[in-house]
Scaffold this motif. Structure first.
Motif, PDB file in Angstrom:
ATOM      1  N   ALA A 183       0.867  -1.185   0.000  1.00  0.00           N
ATOM      2  CA  ALA A 183       0.000   0.000   0.000  1.00  0.00           C
ATOM      3  C   ALA A 183       0.896   1.224   0.000  1.00  0.00           C
ATOM      4  N   ASN A 213       0.306   5.650  -7.699  1.00  0.00           N
ATOM      5  CA  ASN A 213       0.087   4.469  -6.879  1.00  0.00           C
ATOM      6  C   ASN A 213       1.111   3.435  -7.326  1.00  0.00           C
ATOM      7  N   LEU A 219      -5.772   2.956  -3.488  1.00  0.00           N
ATOM      8  CA  LEU A 219      -5.675   3.898  -2.382  1.00  0.00           C
ATOM      9  C   LEU A 219      -6.174   5.281  -2.786  1.00  0.00           C
ATOM     10  N   PRO A 275      -2.278   8.295   2.863  1.00  0.00           N
ATOM     11  CA  PRO A 275      -3.104   7.341   2.111  1.00  0.00           C
ATOM     12  C   PRO A 275      -4.343   6.920   2.897  1.00  0.00           C
ATOM     13  N   VAL A 277      -8.170   4.281   2.492  1.00  0.00           N
ATOM     14  CA  VAL A 277      -8.889   3.240   1.760  1.00  0.00           C
ATOM     15  C   VAL A 277     -10.375   3.567   1.813  1.00  0.00           C
ATOM     16  N   LEU A 287      -0.722   2.313   6.765  1.00  0.00           N
ATOM     17  CA  LEU A 287      -0.545   3.183   5.603  1.00  0.00           C
ATOM     18  C   LEU A 287       0.442   4.289   5.967  1.00  0.00           C
TER      19      LEU A 287
END
Length: 366
Positions: A183, A213, A219, A275, A277, A287
């Motif tokens: 991630a 990314n 993300l 970041p 989600v 993250l």
């Protein structure tokens, strides 16, 4: 972020062969559910059989899962409907998009079959009718870890003379393969330009940068863009923005204007990125935040002008003093010379008077 109920994108395509025949192809693409309206006789919709707004699965390589998809004819005329899966990508504007109907998928879109083994399912629905269609996702044995994004699409095509209308609505599809999840978002090509104004405290700085990314997990991000000056002191406002979800391998170029930046000479514009989600996405673990900054010169014209005025004042004052001193010296020299001249004249006059009268001699010659 879940997809809105309907986002329609109309495109007009004119292939060269069709152009010669005067044909125009009109495509309407949506992601979500298409609501019916009184004037929309061909409205369609589709989605999971429950209240999910996306289809998310975590499957090992070689594993499979079965689910249902509901297709509805929300219009007032019979509909010939095609149900299929395809791959997703992020547009330059940061939108979640699916491949065109005519373009064959190479990723997760090839993992989905309907009614057992069909890559697409054709349905005929009467007005107001709905149909539940079973589908299966089979993950290839060589599938790499991370998120594999796509979508299940409901398409209804109708031709009328020279116009072909393709109505599409879809639901996002994510298949996560466990393993080495990365991630990670990166910031590159960071640059800034300062824009001065007549008021030295109301300038602005444009910060341009690219977010990529570089991992294998979808993300989004909270963005913080601002500028610091000497000793890390903040200069101007701090701009907060939300970065829409970026799919793995996708890139987004942004330009943010930071207002209220004074002309301090030295500026360090920065970008901070945390970041995130989506609410319904699978948790990828910790993250890591990302931060980058650069340097730009904000010429303090007001200070330079002030310094020039002060320097001009002291220079003029010094020149005035030198001129006044020179004039004073000349006046002193002049007054001294005059005084000497007068004293000499008086002395000469007295001498002349003494010689003409001579001591011890009277007028009778005695």
């Amino acid at each position: 972020m879940p997809v809105s109920p309907l986002t329609r994108i109309a495109r007009r395509r004119i292939p060269l062969a069709a152009l010669a025949a005067g044909l125009v192809s009109l495509v309407a693409l949506g992601i979500g559910v298409a609501p019916a309206s009184a004037a929309d006789t061909d409205a369609i919709s589709g989605g999971p059989s429950d209240d999910r707004t996306r289809l998310s699965y975590q499957l090992q390589p070689g594993q499979q899962v079965a689910d249902d998809y509901v297709v509805r004819n929300t219009g007032t005329t019979p509909q010939q409907i095609t149900l299929f899966a395809t791959d997703a990508f992020t547009t330059q504007d940061g939108d979640y998009a699916l491949l065109d109907t005519a373009k064959k998928p190479t990723g997760v879109g090839t993992w989905v079959t309907f009614e057992g083994s069909h890559p697409a399912e054709k349905l005929t629905l009467a007005p107001g009718e709905q149909r539940t269609v079973p589908f299966t996702i089979v993950v290839p044995a060589n599938a790499g870890p991370g998120d594999h994004p796509g979508g299940i699409v409901v398409s209804s095509q109708k031709g009328d003379g020279q116009i072909l209308v393709d109505r599409r609505v879809a639901t996002r599809l994510y298949v996560r393969v466990p393993g080495d999840l990365q991630a990670r978002l990166t910031i590159a090509s960071l640059g800034a330009d300062y824009h001065s104004e007549w008021n030295p405290f109301t300038g602005s700085t444009t910060v341009a940068f690219t977010v990529t990314n570089s991992g294998n997990v979808a993300l989004g991000a909270h963005l913080l863009v601002g500028a610091n000056t000497f000793f890390g002191i903040g200069a101007g406002a701090t701009v907060r923005k939300e970065l829409a979800e970026l799919l793995p391998g996708s890139t987004r170029t942004l330009s943010v204007v930071v207002p209220g930046v004074p002309q301090t000479g030295y500026l360090a514009p920065y970008v901070k990125l945390q970041p995130t989600v989506e609410k319904e996405a699978l948790n990828p673990g910790p993250l890591a935040a990302v931060e980058r900054d650069t340097v730009v010169v904000a010429v303090p014209w007001w200070l330079l002008i002030l310094l020039l005025l002060v320097a001009a004042f002291f220079l003029a004052r010094r020149l005035r003093r030198r001129t006044d001193g020179k004039r004073a010296a000349e006046w002193v020299a002049f007054t001294e010379a005059e005084a000497l001249r007068k004293a000499r004249e008086e002395r000469d006059a007295e001498t002349a008077s003494s010689v003409s009268t001579g001591p011890g001699v009277d007028r009778a010659g005695r």
